[in-house]
Design a protein around this motif. Structure first.
Motif, PDB file in Angstrom:
ATOM      1  N   PHE A 298      39.940 -42.201 -80.075  1.00  0.00           N
ATOM      2  CA  PHE A 298      41.285 -41.609 -80.110  1.00  0.00           C
ATOM      3  C   PHE A 298      41.233 -40.191 -80.679  1.00  0.00           C
ATOM      4  CE2 PHE A 298      40.773 -45.169 -83.137  1.00  0.00           C
ATOM      5  CZ  PHE A 298      40.566 -44.465 -84.307  1.00  0.00           C
ATOM      6  N   CYS A 299      40.115 -39.489 -80.416  1.00  0.00           N
ATOM      7  CA  CYS A 299      39.957 -38.124 -80.943  1.00  0.00           C
ATOM      8  C   CYS A 299      41.022 -37.176 -80.400  1.00  0.00           C
ATOM      9  CB  CYS A 299      38.592 -37.574 -80.574  1.00  0.00           C
ATOM     10  SG  CYS A 299      37.228 -38.590 -81.146  1.00  0.00           S
ATOM     11  N   CYS A 302      43.670 -36.818 -82.845  1.00  0.00           N
ATOM     12  CA  CYS A 302      43.278 -36.887 -84.264  1.00  0.00           C
ATOM     13  C   CYS A 302      43.805 -35.681 -85.038  1.00  0.00           C
ATOM     14  CB  CYS A 302      41.761 -36.982 -84.391  1.00  0.00           C
ATOM     15  SG  CYS A 302      41.244 -37.109 -86.103  1.00  0.00           S
ATOM     16  N   ARG A 304      43.880 -35.527 -88.498  1.00  0.00           N
ATOM     17  CA  ARG A 304      43.542 -35.787 -89.895  1.00  0.00           C
ATOM     18  C   ARG A 304      42.466 -34.841 -90.429  1.00  0.00           C
ATOM     19  NH1 ARG A 304      43.982 -40.361 -87.173  1.00  0.00           N
ATOM     20  NH2 ARG A 304      41.793 -40.462 -86.649  1.00  0.00           N
ATOM     21  N   ARG A 306      40.116 -34.329 -94.105  1.00  0.00           N
ATOM     22  CA  ARG A 306      39.708 -35.103 -95.282  1.00  0.00           C
ATOM     23  C   ARG A 306      39.238 -34.162 -96.377  1.00  0.00           C
ATOM     24  NH1 ARG A 306      38.878 -38.494 -90.903  1.00  0.00           N
ATOM     25  NH2 ARG A 306      39.435 -40.623 -91.419  1.00  0.00           N
ATOM     26  N   LEU A 317      35.474 -37.769 -89.612  1.00  0.00           N
ATOM     27  CA  LEU A 317      34.819 -38.833 -90.383  1.00  0.00           C
ATOM     28  C   LEU A 317      33.298 -38.783 -90.196  1.00  0.00           C
ATOM     29  CD1 LEU A 317      35.605 -41.255 -92.072  1.00  0.00           C
ATOM     30  CD2 LEU A 317      36.091 -42.505 -89.987  1.00  0.00           C
ATOM     31  N   PHE A 318      32.869 -38.197 -89.097  1.00  0.00           N
ATOM     32  CA  PHE A 318      31.444 -38.184 -88.782  1.00  0.00           C
ATOM     33  C   PHE A 318      30.825 -36.807 -89.007  1.00  0.00           C
ATOM     34  CE2 PHE A 318      33.482 -41.582 -86.549  1.00  0.00           C
ATOM     35  CZ  PHE A 318      32.623 -42.653 -86.749  1.00  0.00           C
ATOM     36  N   ASP A 351      35.797 -30.953 -83.464  1.00  0.00           N
ATOM     37  CA  ASP A 351      35.265 -32.308 -83.627  1.00  0.00           C
ATOM     38  C   ASP A 351      35.897 -33.362 -82.713  1.00  0.00           C
ATOM     39  OD1 ASP A 351      33.877 -32.197 -86.711  1.00  0.00           O
ATOM     40  OD2 ASP A 351      35.343 -30.678 -86.163  1.00  0.00           O
ATOM     41  N   ARG A 352      35.037 -34.206 -82.145  1.00  0.00           N
ATOM     42  CA  ARG A 352      35.504 -35.356 -81.354  1.00  0.00           C
ATOM     43  C   ARG A 352      34.340 -36.341 -81.186  1.00  0.00           C
ATOM     44  NH1 ARG A 352      35.003 -34.493 -75.384  1.00  0.00           N
ATOM     45  NH2 ARG A 352      33.675 -32.715 -75.110  1.00  0.00           N
ATOM     46  N   TYR A 353      33.771 -36.685 -82.316  1.00  0.00           N
ATOM     47  CA  TYR A 353      32.557 -37.492 -82.292  1.00  0.00           C
ATOM     48  C   TYR A 353      32.691 -38.785 -81.492  1.00  0.00           C
ATOM     49  CZ  TYR A 353      28.809 -40.558 -83.678  1.00  0.00           C
ATOM     50  OH  TYR A 353      27.761 -41.440 -83.634  1.00  0.00           O
TER      51      TYR A 353
END
Ligand code: SAM
Ligand code: SF4
Ligand code: SF4
Length: 379
Positions: A298-299, A302, A304, A306, A317-318, A351-353
């Protein structure tokens, strides 16, 4: 048996430089990254310590008595966290989630919540302040957290069976105490309580139905999370991931479920409501959620960011590295300079791991031991 050696590469000493604004400074709240995603949700890790040793997160053999936790001086102070939260809100953040490690281990956390509760969104609305906890200290703290201004809480619980749960937390912690913590949260008036269960095939997948039976009709939303390849220490294997589609199939063997619309954009969980006798969704029976972090990325939505325990921003997250905002805070940077840095960091985000996971070569940096631990940046 050969000893399992798990590399723990410490990324904490290698923060990325904060970029200078690459694009024009945008009106507050209109910030988007390179894929058009706004910044709405800030997850703040308040400690890298934990009183559990869940094998999928802080395996005992790595996080043992020799593990070096961050010294207190490295941690952001409550004033520093509140200042950064305010500046992130100035860029469109509407929701704060406190996490860790185990956030309830951070001394005086209520005082931080009190400070955060004074902030408002750009639209002048109250912030949504929530917390993710393993629940061990919740029975003792729920009332004070609510009084300080916490709105919601998410409790992690991987099994109802005491033996399975004690094995998964790996510190022999009893399930009854977490259940008492959930009751205390509810009695304290914390709203929309959620329970998160990480499902590992062969470990706790037989707990899916007992957990659903327990929480159905209680007003608490149970969410099943696919076991993820976060960090570099949990020895993740794809064959231990139970896809959410299988979780839903198991649930449907006993309950009639109706798909529900997402409540907000960027919502990570796919929602299913329990149907009543008339075959329609019955709000009194409540809902479950499945978070398919591995099988259904669900990138695209996303939103969010951190904030690590020591003040670096991670965009995924990654991610392997974060951007060091603490140096700016402690080096005397002005609010405008920090806002500009946040803006430039988010504008450069690519980012879209999870979308790329399957196509990345095994030896790529994103898949290797360079990833940061979840206990450090928070879930
Ligand atoms: N200690 C708190 C707790 O457990 O709720 C907060 C921090 S914990 C890192 C946040 C969430 O991440 C928890 O719900 C935990 O179950 C989840 N988590 C940790 N490692 C995970 C993994 N490998 N896959 C999926 N979820 C994970
Ligand atoms: Fe601790 Fe939460 Fe990680 Fe479990 S998932 S080890 S409770 S930080
Ligand atoms: Fe967001 Fe990264 Fe997870 Fe994709 S993989 S949803 S970008 S945190």
């Amino acid at each position: 048996m050969a000893e399992r050696v798990i590399p723990l590469i410490d990324q904490r000493s290698r923060p990325l430089d904060v970029p200078r604004a690459a694009q024009p400074f945008l009106a507050p709240g209109h910030l988007v990254d390179t894929r058009g995603r706004p910044l709405r949700d800030l997850r703040i890790s308040v400690t890298d310590r934990c009183n559990f040793r869940c094998s999928y997160c802080m395996p005992k053999e790595v996080f043992d008595k020799n593990h070096q936790y961050l010294p207190h001086a490295s941690l952001l102070t409550f004033e520093e966290i509140t200042r950064l939260a305010r500046l992130f809100i100035g860029q469109g953040v509407r929701k704060l989630r406190l996490t860790g490690g185990e956030p309830l281990l951070r001394k005086g956390l209520e005082a931080l919540i009190e400070q955060l509760a004074t902030l408002q969104t750009l639209e002048g609305d109250p912030l949504d302040i929530t917390l993710t906890t393993n629940g061990a200290l919740l029975q003792r703290k729920a009332k004070a957290l609510k009084a300080a201004g916490l709105n919601r809480v998410t409790i992690s619980l991987d099994a109802l069976d005491d033996t399975v749960f004690r094995r998964m937390n790996d510190v022999d912690f009893p399930v009854a105490d977490v259940l008492a913590g959930i009751d205390a949260a509810s009695a304290a008036g914390l709203d929309r309580i959620k329970v998160n269960m990480v499902v590992k095939r062969g470990t706790n997948d037989h707990q899916i139905l007992p957990m659903a039976r327990h929480f159905r009709g209680t007003g608490i939303t149970l969410r099943f999370i696919e076991y993820m390849d976060v960090g570099a220490t949990n020895g993740w294997r794809m064959d231990e991931v139970l896809p959410s589609s299988e979780v839903v199939r198991q649930l449907q063997s006993e309950f009639a479920l109706i798909p529900l619309e997402p409540t907000t954009t960027g919502e990570t969980a796919e929602r299913w409501g329990y149907a009543g006798l008339d075959g329609k969704y019955d709000p009194a029976l409540g809902e479950i959620g499945v978070i398919s972090s591995v099988t259904h990325a669900f990138c695209g939505d996303c939103n969010r960011a951190r904030l690590s325990t020591e003040g670096s921003v991670y965009l995924c997250l990654f991610a392997g590295q974060g951007y060091d905002l603490r140096s700016m805070l402690r080096g005397g940077a002005s609010d405008d300079e920090i806002q500009e840095a946040i803006s430039a960091i988010w504008q450069g985000r690519t980012d879209r791991y999870s979308e790329l996971r399957a196509s990345l070569p095994e030896k790529s940096p994103q898949k290797s031991s360079r990833r940061v631990e979840m206990s450090y940046i928070g879930g």
